[in-house]
Design a protein around this motif. Sequence first.
Motif, PDB file in Angstrom:
ATOM      1  N   LEU A  90      -4.075 -13.022  -6.698  1.00  0.00           N
ATOM      2  CA  LEU A  90      -3.076 -12.003  -7.036  1.00  0.00           C
ATOM      3  C   LEU A  90      -1.785 -12.177  -6.240  1.00  0.00           C
ATOM      4  CD1 LEU A  90      -2.253  -9.365  -8.479  1.00  0.00           C
ATOM      5  CD2 LEU A  90      -3.350  -8.118  -6.595  1.00  0.00           C
ATOM      6  N   LEU A  91      -1.891 -12.555  -4.975  1.00  0.00           N
ATOM      7  CA  LEU A  91      -0.696 -12.741  -4.152  1.00  0.00           C
ATOM      8  C   LEU A  91       0.167 -13.874  -4.692  1.00  0.00           C
ATOM      9  CD1 LEU A  91      -2.352 -12.323  -0.635  1.00  0.00           C
ATOM     10  CD2 LEU A  91      -0.785 -10.706  -1.734  1.00  0.00           C
ATOM     11  N   THR A  92      -0.483 -14.966  -5.075  1.00  0.00           N
ATOM     12  CA  THR A  92       0.253 -16.106  -5.632  1.00  0.00           C
ATOM     13  C   THR A  92       0.914 -15.727  -6.955  1.00  0.00           C
ATOM     14  OG1 THR A  92      -1.307 -17.621  -4.589  1.00  0.00           O
ATOM     15  CG2 THR A  92       0.086 -18.517  -6.321  1.00  0.00           C
TER      16      THR A  92
ATOM     17  N   LYS B 288       0.811  -1.213   0.000  1.00  0.00           N
ATOM     18  CA  LYS B 288       0.000   0.000   0.000  1.00  0.00           C
ATOM     19  C   LYS B 288       0.852   1.274   0.000  1.00  0.00           C
ATOM     20  CE  LYS B 288      -3.972   0.350   0.657  1.00  0.00           C
ATOM     21  NZ  LYS B 288      -5.054   0.663  -0.300  1.00  0.00           N
ATOM     22  N   LYS B 289       2.166   1.116  -0.073  1.00  0.00           N
ATOM     23  CA  LYS B 289       3.110   2.241  -0.105  1.00  0.00           C
ATOM     24  C   LYS B 289       3.037   3.087   1.171  1.00  0.00           C
ATOM     25  CE  LYS B 289       4.755   1.387  -4.221  1.00  0.00           C
ATOM     26  NZ  LYS B 289       6.158   0.934  -4.411  1.00  0.00           N
TER      27      LYS B 289
ATOM     28  N   LEU C 126      -8.424  -6.513  -3.863  1.00  0.00           N
ATOM     29  CA  LEU C 126      -9.417  -5.486  -4.180  1.00  0.00           C
ATOM     30  C   LEU C 126      -8.822  -4.082  -4.158  1.00  0.00           C
ATOM     31  CD1 LEU C 126     -12.467  -6.808  -2.117  1.00  0.00           C
ATOM     32  CD2 LEU C 126     -12.143  -6.909  -4.598  1.00  0.00           C
ATOM     33  N   GLU C 127      -7.874  -3.841  -3.268  1.00  0.00           N
ATOM     34  CA  GLU C 127      -7.370  -2.487  -3.060  1.00  0.00           C
ATOM     35  C   GLU C 127      -6.270  -2.094  -4.043  1.00  0.00           C
ATOM     36  OE1 GLU C 127      -6.336  -1.894   1.074  1.00  0.00           O
ATOM     37  OE2 GLU C 127      -7.917  -3.270   1.680  1.00  0.00           O
ATOM     38  N   CYS C 128      -5.540  -3.065  -4.550  1.00  0.00           N
ATOM     39  CA  CYS C 128      -4.446  -2.779  -5.490  1.00  0.00           C
ATOM     40  C   CYS C 128      -4.888  -3.220  -6.884  1.00  0.00           C
ATOM     41  CB  CYS C 128      -3.166  -3.502  -5.061  1.00  0.00           C
ATOM     42  SG  CYS C 128      -2.563  -3.018  -3.441  1.00  0.00           S
ATOM     43  N   ASN C 129      -5.510  -2.312  -7.611  1.00  0.00           N
ATOM     44  CA  ASN C 129      -6.069  -2.684  -8.911  1.00  0.00           C
ATOM     45  C   ASN C 129      -5.500  -1.858 -10.060  1.00  0.00           C
ATOM     46  OD1 ASN C 129      -7.291  -0.279  -8.310  1.00  0.00           O
ATOM     47  ND2 ASN C 129      -9.347  -1.132  -8.006  1.00  0.00           N
ATOM     48  N   LYS C 130      -4.306  -1.330  -9.844  1.00  0.00           N
ATOM     49  CA  LYS C 130      -3.671  -0.543 -10.900  1.00  0.00           C
ATOM     50  C   LYS C 130      -2.970  -1.455 -11.902  1.00  0.00           C
ATOM     51  CE  LYS C 130      -2.801   3.385  -7.800  1.00  0.00           C
ATOM     52  NZ  LYS C 130      -1.766   4.231  -7.157  1.00  0.00           N
ATOM     53  N   PRO C 131      -2.730  -0.962 -13.120  1.00  0.00           N
ATOM     54  CA  PRO C 131      -1.955  -1.753 -14.082  1.00  0.00           C
ATOM     55  C   PRO C 131      -0.579  -2.100 -13.521  1.00  0.00           C
ATOM     56  CG  PRO C 131      -2.991   0.137 -15.154  1.00  0.00           C
ATOM     57  CD  PRO C 131      -3.213   0.317 -13.683  1.00  0.00           C
TER      58      PRO C 131
ATOM     59  N   LEU D 262      -4.864  -8.329   7.138  1.00  0.00           N
ATOM     60  CA  LEU D 262      -5.068  -7.176   6.255  1.00  0.00           C
ATOM     61  C   LEU D 262      -4.613  -7.468   4.822  1.00  0.00           C
ATOM     62  CD1 LEU D 262      -3.910  -4.207   8.532  1.00  0.00           C
ATOM     63  CD2 LEU D 262      -6.257  -4.770   7.853  1.00  0.00           C
ATOM     64  N   LEU D 263      -3.655  -8.370   4.682  1.00  0.00           N
ATOM     65  CA  LEU D 263      -3.120  -8.672   3.351  1.00  0.00           C
ATOM     66  C   LEU D 263      -4.196  -9.248   2.425  1.00  0.00           C
ATOM     67  CD1 LEU D 263      -0.424  -8.557   1.779  1.00  0.00           C
ATOM     68  CD2 LEU D 263      -0.016 -10.918   2.494  1.00  0.00           C
ATOM     69  N   SER D 264      -5.235  -9.827   3.009  1.00  0.00           N
ATOM     70  CA  SER D 264      -6.305 -10.404   2.181  1.00  0.00           C
ATOM     71  C   SER D 264      -7.038  -9.346   1.373  1.00  0.00           C
ATOM     72  CB  SER D 264      -7.297 -11.176   3.062  1.00  0.00           C
ATOM     73  OG  SER D 264      -7.867 -10.321   4.030  1.00  0.00           O
TER      74      SER D 264
END
Length: 253
Positions: free
Chosen positions: A128-130, A64-65, A93-98, A87-89
């Motif tokens: 996404l994490l995998t 999340k920078k 949804l929260e990181c949806n940038k290219p 929170l990592l779950s």
Amino acid sequence: MAEIIAITNQKGGVGKTTTAAALIASLSERGYKVLGVDLDPQGNLGFSLGVDIENVHTMYEVFKKQLPIDQAICTATYGDLLASNILLSGVELECNKPGREYMLKTELSLVSARYDYIIIDTPPALNLLTVNAYVAADKLIIPMAPEILSLLGVTQIKETIETVRQYYNPSLKVIGILLNKFNARLNLNRDVLELSQQIAQQLDTKVFESKIRQSVMVAEAPAHGESIVTYSPTCKPAMDFVALVDEILADKS
């Protein structure tokens, strides 16, 4: 630069975290500089290495920078750790940038030169994490239990690996399938070994010669904040993991 190894299987209960913790501790004991990365929101890798995951910075803050990666690294008894918690779950949804598939690779590139090995523990899902773990990794180890359902999990990984190779990481290599909770005297275990060798051929890899035997010590070790190789170094699974590390290092040389 560090060699990055991800431990992966979309099925839970196959020994991913046990394997990751054992590799981190065993490599550290041999004098290698090792960084563990917990990409499982359950946070079990940190717990297994004696880290209080509720009172340290986590991979969520890095993604999340909110924090530079070098400030998120904490020191465990064996090696360093990038911890996680529930929170990592929310990252999917929260990181949806290219370019979100490259988040982990980008962050690890900032600290990779400090380490000989980076060991990534992945969640029991193809999410996404995998994918981030596969994009960042040089090599994959696929642990599995000697059960038919565990075999199905391995076959489903194949498509994801091929997609990652095609679009993100063409050099990604599966270095072996690892049989956990193995008992050569049981017919089912021998049958699964034979089937896993067939799957290994499809993945252009092998089944490791080292097979991890069962022991109650494996379940006890995390409660003491230790990997099995440091908690009970003379038990059968600990010796099996040491043999596995020998096998991995021999393949590299």
